[in-house]
Design a protein around this motif. Structure first.
Motif, mmCIF file in Angstrom:
data_model
loop_
_atom_site.group_PDB
_atom_site.id
_atom_site.type_symbol
_atom_site.label_atom_id
_atom_site.label_comp_id
_atom_site.label_asym_id
_atom_site.label_seq_id
_atom_site.Cartn_x
_atom_site.Cartn_y
_atom_site.Cartn_z
ATOM 1 N N TYR A 12 5.330 0.790 -5.234
ATOM 2 C CA TYR A 12 3.899 1.094 -5.267
ATOM 3 C C TYR A 12 3.581 2.228 -4.290
ATOM 4 N N TYR A 13 4.103 2.122 -3.065
ATOM 5 C CA TYR A 13 3.809 3.146 -2.070
ATOM 6 C C TYR A 13 4.527 4.472 -2.392
ATOM 7 N N TYR B 264 -8.625 -2.321 -2.586
ATOM 8 C CA TYR B 264 -8.844 -0.870 -2.669
ATOM 9 C C TYR B 264 -10.208 -0.561 -3.273
ATOM 10 N N VAL C 237 -1.016 0.607 -9.866
ATOM 11 C CA VAL C 237 -0.659 -0.817 -9.786
ATOM 12 C C VAL C 237 -0.066 -1.267 -11.117
ATOM 13 N N ILE D 21 -0.281 -10.170 -5.449
ATOM 14 C CA ILE D 21 -0.220 -8.903 -4.728
ATOM 15 C C ILE D 21 -0.923 -7.779 -5.509
ATOM 16 N N LEU E 37 -4.324 -5.935 -4.263
ATOM 17 C CA LEU E 37 -4.308 -4.478 -4.081
ATOM 18 C C LEU E 37 -5.500 -3.831 -4.798
ATOM 19 N N LEU F 281 0.284 -8.913 2.906
ATOM 20 C CA LEU F 281 0.451 -9.331 1.510
ATOM 21 C C LEU F 281 1.778 -10.064 1.294
ATOM 22 N N GLN G 184 -5.744 4.363 -8.503
ATOM 23 C CA GLN G 184 -4.962 3.331 -7.807
ATOM 24 C C GLN G 184 -4.665 2.172 -8.738
ATOM 25 N N ALA H 102 0.613 -4.180 3.856
ATOM 26 C CA ALA H 102 1.855 -4.592 3.192
ATOM 27 C C ALA H 102 2.446 -5.821 3.862
ATOM 28 N N TYR I 244 -1.809 5.927 3.065
ATOM 29 C CA TYR I 244 -0.596 5.885 2.265
ATOM 30 C C TYR I 244 0.221 7.146 2.494
ATOM 31 N N LEU J 7 5.906 -3.512 -3.547
ATOM 32 C CA LEU J 7 5.172 -2.631 -2.636
ATOM 33 C C LEU J 7 5.952 -1.360 -2.323
#
Length: 915
Positions: free
Chosen positions: A287-288, A370, A307, A362, A366, A238, A303, A235, A381, A284
């Motif tokens: 996202y997390y 991934y 996104v 980003i 991602l 990015l 994933q 993170a 995560y 982010l």
């Protein structure tokens, strides 16, 4: 968005190529902090200044002040070193002209008429020689407070650079001069260098130091803050990548377009790193949160869906936040101050780039990362709830204290409004440097010991060639100089061609017999007789002259006016017999017989009687007569002595004036006196290009005013007084214009308030419209600007109470605060609206909003504030205060978004955000 993000590899390649292109443009960037860049090309002050430079040349340059450790500047050894240093500076290829004690023009009267030579032709060998030099220095008030200080411990070298030098050339000139003067520190000199060129060069150097130091500093701060929030290296990388790319694009575009970097522009990379991180943080963070909520093992397909969900959920809010931020900074493009306009445009471009990179790069990275590394990333995560407890406590605190919060907010607003009247608008360039910097100390030393480095110019224009030989306008210029010097202690000196005319008029009335006899006196006795009120010329050229200034007026006429029937040219040693001198007073041959009852001979005022003894009564009468001539009663010793000399006509002191009296000069008409002035200019062999546009028949003249105070408030008072005085006292048909660096700085200062007001209004209107359109409600627009208005009121109140000036740096705070702070409002409103569609209980709606968006807002505000606080370590006060005030507005605007805004939403329940 899914369709676009499926081409994630192409997105990464395109962004990479664009970044490489702009990266290679950055070395081309130029630095320019000249005061001229602050004004648009069409501004009257800038146009007038350019016109004056074309006519009279560049008046601002580099000033080198020297203070001696031993004795005075007139000691033989000190003069020797000064002469060496002057000659060394003259050899520098970028230098056009150098004036110092050792080569300044000295106008002198002799039995042969008028000559012009170096002030110090030969170095003194003994005390008599030293006193003879001092006598010459004191005999003309052009030198005082420029070429010597009142204690004779300091002197100045005045340096004019050649026209058309590039910024690199000026840098080279400054450092060559500095290196040369520094060599004389070991020889008993303290050296101080200032002037407009020196200020601009050192401002550029300090800007580079700021960039080299502050950018790594803010990156380090951002890394720490991001890691504390995300606890995830990916993170951090990015987000840093996003802000780095946006900074490269913005600065690279400036370089590619040939836009110079100014002090204000220095903030762009710092700002983009601090502010541009917001979009990546919001993306982010959500996202997390979605990752942590996902049950079971996270496959690449899962994933990728997360996104897409993140981008779709936040796309509108992030886009709207970016759009309002761009609008906030873009509003600065309405400013007439060019550096602020440039800052606004390219910061807006950088913010747009940060948004696009965050929105596309980003998510693309991602997905790519991934897909290749999911086996190593799947356990990384975890939910990050560092701020959840703090947010919950905040919510619990204000949920039951609505009235208390409203009252507290009103008290803060009232107290802040009380500070508005204390705000001072002032932008002197030299005061942007800190007090301990070398340039600030040098400028302070010169302003305290000499006439000053802040230059104001007054151009007087006639209608036809020769109009500036008119005694009436020259006398008016002379009176203006005296008026300014007497009224304003900040006016160190006012100089014009009238000072040269007065000196030439004086020396051309030296009686020949007195010149001969005085040359036999010792320099020591001359020193005891000669102490005058004098000042110096900041802008003299160099010329050749020789003999010393001596002798006083006797009953006989000077060689300049000698009658050929009684005194032949051979007897007097003069080249000017009756025929020559009388021609000065003739308009044509037919008027020759009308000019005087004495066949053209000018009867001079007698000088002091060398043999007469004064009684006590005579002495008191003499003092009283001189005192009566004074314009005010608060006389200094110098001023009283000057009046005594005029009373006795010591060394033709009664003729140190612009010749305007027809009777005194036996002139038939004003045209005769105008012809006399034309003859003076014809005889003068020195350089007066700084003051008139033609050596013989000028129609334009320039008055150079030196201010020992850099404040624009002082410049405003002086300029207003000049306008009023010239309108009331100058002859008709003469136009007066005021310009110079001091005037342009004043105009830039005046534009700050109007630009500030305009940009704030534009920012609020744009934010109002965008929020209103987004939520399809005018009321929504009002809610959108409430937190911003609250933070701005506090900002300006703090400036007033803390004595922070509104200058070119702090003038940007409002637009920056609106541009950044609006993000918090929009993100909160958007999330509150979403939660409101799913829940009726406003307590729960608010709590959920704070738990998700509130967390990102708090962290974003902290990271932006921390980033701007790095500016506290800047070399420049405007950037220090900018960093401090932005940090404060981040705190107040985010706090208002998390407290006042939800309180009003819950209290009034507006329809635009209801279920």
């Amino acid at each position: 968005m899914e369709r676009i993000l499926k081409h994630n590899k192409a997105i990464v390649i395109i962004i990479f190529l664009i970044t490489i292109f702009f990266l290679f443009q950055i070395p081309k960037v130029q630095i320019n902090n000249d005061i001229e860049v602050f004004l648009p090309d069409t501004h009257p002050a800038k146009v007038s200044n350019e016109e004056m430079k074309d006519i009279f040349g560049e008046s601002d340059g580099i000033v080198a002040a020297l203070k001696v450790d031993r004795g005075t500047i007139l000691e033989p050894e000190n003069l020797k070193y000064l002469k060496e240093l002057t000659a060394g500076i003259e050899k520098i290829s970028y230098v056009d002209d150098v004036t110092s004690l050792t080569n300044a023009d000295f106008i002198e009267g002799t039995p042969d008429g008028m000559i012009v030579d170096d002030l110090v032709k030969d170095l003194p060998q003994n005390d008599s020689d030293k006193y003879a030099i001092k006598e010459k220095i004191l005999s003309w008030d052009m030198y005082k407070n420029n070429l010597y200080s009142s204690d004779f411990k300091s002197t100045e070298i005045l340096i004019k650079l050649k026209k058309g030098l590039s910024n690199d050339d000026k840098d080279a000139a400054y450092y060559q001069i500095k290196n040369l003067t520094d060599q004389y520190k070991s020889k008993g000199f303290e050296t101080y260098i200032s002037g407009s060129t020196a200020i601009n060069v050192l401002m550029g150097d300090n800007m580079l130091q700021d960039v080299k130091f502050l950018i790594p500093f803010i990156v380090a701060v951002l890394i720490i803050a991001l890691y504390l929030f995300f606890n995830n290296i990916l993170a951090v990388v990015l987000i840093l990548l996003t802000v780095s790319i946006s900074s490269i694009w913005a600065v690279g575009l400036m370089a590619a377009l040939g836009i110079s970097l100014t002090l204000v522009s220095t903030v762009i990379p710092v700002l983009l790193i601090a502010v541009g991180s917001a979009y990546g943080i919001h993306i982010l963070s959500h996202y997390y949160d979605y990752i942590s909520e996902h049950p079971g093992e996270l496959t690449p397909e899962d994933q990728q869906k997360i996104v897409y969900r993140t981008v779709n959920r936040l796309g509108k809010a992030v886009f709207l936040a970016a759009l309002t931020t761009v609008a906030g900074f873009g509003s600065l493009a309405s400013s007439e101050i060019i550096p602020i306009k440039t800052f606004g445009i390219f910061t807006a471009i950088g913010i747009a780039a940060a948004f696009l990179v965050a929105l596309f790069l980003i998510p693309s990275l991602l997905i790519i990362i991934y897909a290749y590394r999911h086996d190593k990333l799947k356990d990384k995560y975890q939910a990050q709830d560092h701020f959840n407890k703090m947010i919950n406590k905040l919510h619990e605190f204000y949920a039951g204290r609505r009235i208390g919060i409203i009252v507290t907010a009103l008290v803060i607003i009232i107290f802040s409004l009380m500070g508005f009247s204390k705000i001072v608008v002032d932008t002197p360039l030299i005061e942007m440097f800190k007090e301990n910097t070398e340039i600030r100390q040098a400028d302070d030393f010169i302003n305290q010991n000499f006439s000053g480095t802040n230059i104001m110019k007054v151009m007087v224009s006639g209608q036809k060639s020769g109009d500036l030989n008119n005694p009436a306008v020259l006398a008016a210029m002379d009176k203006l100089e005296k008026h300014l010097n007497s009224k304003f202690p900040e006016v160190g000196k006012a100089t014009s061609i009238s000072d040269y005319i007065k000196r030439m008029n004086q020396v051309m009335h030296y009686p020949a017999v007195e010149s001969d006899s005085a040359s036999q006196n010792t320099a020591l006795s001359s020193e005891q007789d000669e102490i005058e009120d004098n000042s110096s010329s900041f802008y003299q050229g160099t010329a050749e002259n020789s003999s010393s200034d001596d002798g006083s007026i006797a009953d006989q006429s000077s060689s300049f006016y000698s009658d050929s029937s009684s005194t032949s040219a051979e007897d007097s040693g003069s080249d000017y017999d009756l025929d020559h001198s009388s021609s000065f007073y003739q308009e044509d041959d037919s008027s020759a017989g009308e000019q005087s009852n004495n066949s053209g001979q000018l009867e001079l005022i007698p000088g002091p009687d060398r043999e007469k003894e004064l009684s006590e009564y005579d002495f008191i009468s003499l003092l009283n007569s001189a005192f009566i001539r004074a314009e005010n009663l608060n006389l200094t010793t110098d001023e009283m002595l000057a009046l005594l000399k005029q009373e006795l006509n010591y060394k033709a002191a009664a003729y140190y004036e612009i010749p305007t009296d027809l009777n005194k000069y036996n002139a038939a008409s004003p045209q005769n006196l105008k012809n006399l002035i034309s003859q003076y200019l014809l005889l003068y062999s020195g350089n007066v290009d700084d003051f008139i546009n033609d050596q013989l028949e000028p129609d334009k003249a320039q008055i150079l005013i030196q201010l020992n105070d850099p404040s624009n408030l002082t410049a405003a008072k002086v300029r207003e007084d000049i306008s009023n005085y010239t309108a009331a006292n100058f002859p008709a048909n003469y136009q007066v214009e005021v310009s110079g660096n001091a005037t342009m700085a004043l105009e830039a200062n005046n534009l700050i308030v109007s630009s500030q007001t305009r940009s704030i209004v534009i920012s609020f209107i744009i934010v109002f419209l965008l929020v209103a359109i987004s939520f399809r409600s005018l009321l929504a627009g009002i809610y959108g600007i409430i937190p911003l208005a609250f933070s701005l009121i506090i900002n300006f109140g703090l400036m007033g109470h803390l004595g922070i000036k509104l200058d070119v740096g702090t003038a940007m705070v409002a637009s920056i605060a609106i541009g950044i702070g609006v993000d918090y409002t929009i993100h909160f409103l958007q999330t509150y609206y979403t939660e409101r569609q799913e829940e009726e209980d406003l307590f729960i709606v608010t709590k959920k909003t704070l738990a998700s968006t509130g967390k990102a807002i708090v962290f974003n505000a902290i990271s932006v504030a921390a980033g701007f606080l790095v500016l506290l370590f800047s070399n420049f006060y405007p950037l220090v205060y900018l960093g401090f005030l932005i940090a404060v507005t981040m705190f107040t605007s985010s706090l208002a978004s998390l407290t006042i805004l939800p309180l009003l939403l819950n209290l009034f329940k507006p329809k635009f955000i209801s279920k």
